[in-house]
Write an enzyme that holds these catalytic residues in place. Structure first.
Site, PDB file in Angstrom:
ATOM      1  N   GLU A   1      20.570 -37.245  37.165  1.00  0.00           N
ATOM      2  CA  GLU A   1      20.124 -38.190  36.142  1.00  0.00           C
ATOM      3  C   GLU A   1      21.237 -38.603  35.178  1.00  0.00           C
ATOM      4  OE1 GLU A   1      16.734 -36.088  34.650  1.00  0.00           O
ATOM      5  OE2 GLU A   1      15.567 -36.475  36.465  1.00  0.00           O
TER       6      GLU A   1
ATOM      7  N   ASP B   1      21.053 -36.252  27.788  1.00  0.00           N
ATOM      8  CA  ASP B   1      19.820 -36.711  28.427  1.00  0.00           C
ATOM      9  C   ASP B   1      18.684 -35.724  28.162  1.00  0.00           C
ATOM     10  OD1 ASP B   1      17.824 -37.664  30.025  1.00  0.00           O
ATOM     11  OD2 ASP B   1      18.919 -37.541  31.912  1.00  0.00           O
TER      12      ASP B   1
END
Length: 613
Positions: A180, A206
């Protein structure tokens, strides 16, 4: 309209929300695809009723009325065992029932059309992915068969493999699994790379609904290289919600003398109110949680301030900062060398998280110019286009990701022989020559470990296999072991005996457990603490191995007919002394004694042994 086989999408399969995007060749940009409700993100939620199955917004909207049959958080189950302490802790908070299945696989029990149904996490994730595929197909007016799917950077092999399995169930071919933060870095780098002069260091923070990752990247021309990555596959907005729910359960108990902790419907309605309050507190200093007839007809209303929310979750926020610091430490980079700090994931909007992050980077402005909810899907769509050979006008980028832990095998002396060091760029393939440890071997055990310690038993066993079927060979016969990690981070280990061509291998898949993020941190911290101990152990093990090899060589010389009686007597005496020394190996203090005797043996016998080898 583009050809059918041109459509490859990027899917951010999130814990709480998922998102799908596609590269639009005619516009040379990424399009985030909205669902049938007009929303650009879709809840990763599945509900089962007496009449139908609901996915996304429809499932979440009826969750309070049907909590036991509304499934969410499948990403926290995928690739894990039921006995995993994380699952045991989480299942106490879920309104749906989770039990142990075959091979300790967690199974979700729901009631669908009047019958009990058992689902594994891959099936639930496949339903979410199917929904994402259908959303894309409705927008593109064409079938979608290929996708790049994102996972947290600290997802292990079994979680990655389970995600690929879920995509296959959903009718999707996974072109690549990417991390990600890496996908977010692609999204951020698209409009920045042309202005980049020299190397530029980008830190991706994140913090999503269920997972937390940080990664440090270096951008140079068309190359995006991961320098280091850290994270926790079990930290995010869901945990902040859980803290609030627990806080208000206690408040309700204190004020109304009623315990709602065993009532799934009341807890689901309270959780929905807490999630809404959390979002409100990102822009307001206080808000009121109100739930009519929460339990037994009793209304609940309570004012919660941003300060109280921060107090409830402060240890989790501080854990995030420790992870940030660890990432920079592993990358060997000072915080002053970071050019941009990029926020990704919905929970990165929390003001206290932003404040702590800004303070850590000594007042540096945080980059908020990409949508934190959409950045991961955006980058995945670009990667999907890059992997589709027939799509033109895609930015020419090269991704260089890394493996989070060292990988290796055991060798004589209980030593971890590292084949692929941690933070090595992947994909990677390393082959190394090993030798048989005894005479007359016709099979060899090849084991696979991950970890940072010198002693093999201090690391984590991932799997093993036997290489067999070759004729008995003497000690020191060469065998070749190969460790290969593919673009999806999946590890395959093979071994070969060249003279016969006999070969065997193992792929570390979801039936072989990997370490949890907490265990990974513990191992790395222990490795740092025990560096001196490890050096001593390795030095002693090397000395013991060398002495053992020397005894073997001397015994071979004694079997020869053409040595003098004086040489035979001298070598026999040395063998007896060396063998006795090898029996005394329970202390580090003997290391120098072994090394000294090796030097003595070398000066006495090297010429003699060399003549007979």
């Amino acid at each position: 309209m583009a050809k059918e086989d041109q459509f490859a999408v990027g899917i951010d399969l999130g814990t709480t929300y998922s998102c799908v995007a596609v590269w639009q060749e005619q516009h040379n940009r990424v399009e985030i695809i909205h669902n049938d409700q007009g929303n650009r993100t879709t809840p990763s939620c599945i509900a089962f009723t007496d009449k139908q199955r609901l996915i996304g917004d429809a499932a979440k909207n009826q969750a309070a009325a049907n909590p036991e049959n509304t499934v969410f958080d499948a990403k926290r189950l995928i690739g894990r065992k039921y006995s995993d302490p994380i699952i045991q802790k989480d299942k106490m908070l879920w309104p749906f029932k989770v039990v142990a299945g075959v091979n300790d696989q967690p199974m979700i029990i729901v009631k669908y059309k009047g019958q009990e149904k058992r689902l594994c996490a891959e099936e639930v994730s496949a339903m979410v992915l199917t929904n994402m595929r259908q959303i894309a197909e409705a927008y593109l007016e064409s079938p979608v068969k290929k996708a790049v799917v994102t996972v947290p950077a600290y997802f292990n092999d079994s979680q990655r493999k389970a995600t690929i399995d879920a995509a296959a169930i959903a009718g999707l071919t996974v072109m690549r699994i990417i991390n990600e933060p890496t996908a977010a870095a692609i999204a951020y780098g698209l409009d920045k790379r042309t202005n980049c002069v020299g190397d530029r260091n980008i830190f991706i923070f994140d913090l999503g609904g269920g997972t937390f990752d940080v990664s440090l990247f270096t951008f140079k021309d068309k190359v995006i290289q991961v320098k280091a990555t850290e994270g926790n596959t079990h930290l995010g907005g869901e945990d902040f919600d859980n803290r609030m729910v627990n806080y208000f359960v206690e408040e309700f108990k204190r004020k109304k003398k009623v315990d709602i902790s065993g009532n799934p419907r009341a807890l689901r309605r309270l959780r929905t109110a807490c999630e809404r309050a959390k979002r409100t507190l990102s822009y307001a200093v206080d808000t009121t949680i109100e739930v009519d007839a929460l339990f037994q007809g009793i209304d609940f209303s309570s004012l919660v301030t941003r300060a109280r929310f921060e107090e409830i979750n402060m240890d989790l926020f501080e854990e995030c900062m420790k992870t940030v610091d660890a990432c920079l430490t592993y990358a060997n980079m000072d915080k002053s060398s970071v050019d941009d700090v990029v926020l990704v994931g919905g929970s990165s909007r929390i003001p206290k998280v932003q404040k702590l992050l800004q303070e850590f980077f000594e007042g540096k402005d945080l980059c908020k110019n990409i949508n934190p909810d959409e950045a991961v899907a955006h980058g995945a769509a670009v990667q999907a286009a890059l992997l589709s050979e027939d799509i033109k006008n895609v930015p020419d980028l090269e991704l260089l990701d890394v493996t989070p832990l060292s990988l290796g095998t055991s060798v004589k002396g209980d030593i971890m022989s590292v084949m692929i060091p941690r933070n090595t760029t992947i994909p990677v393939k390393r082959t190394q020559e090993f030798c048989t440890a005894e005479d007359n071997q016709s099979s060899v055990l090849v084991d696979v470990y991950e970890g940072e310690r010198s002693r093999i038993d201090d690391n984590n066993l991932l799997g093993y296999f036997y290489l067999s079927g070759f004729p008995q060979v003497p000690l020191g016969h060469p065998l070749y072991v190969c460790f290969a990690i593919d673009e999806n981070g999946i590890l395959t280990v093979s071994a070969e005996e060249k003279t016969t061509g006999n070969r065997n291998q193992v792929t570390i898949t979801n039936n072989i457990e990997r370490l949890s993020p907490i265990e990974i941190k513990r191992i790395i911290q222990e490795a740092e603490r025990y560096q001196v101990e490890d050096r001593k152990f390795r030095r002693k093990a090397n000395a013991l191995n060398a002495l053992d090899d020397y005894v073997y060589k001397m015994e071979k010389v004694l079997k020869k007919d053409d040595i003098s009686s004086q040489q035979r007597k001298k070598i026999s005496s040395a063998v007896i002394k060396a063998t006795n020394l090898l029996k005394v190996n329970d202390s580090e203090d003997e290391t120098e004694m072994y090394e000294d005797y090796l030097i003595e043996l070398g000066s006495l016998f090297d010429g003699v042994i060399g003549n007979f080898e």
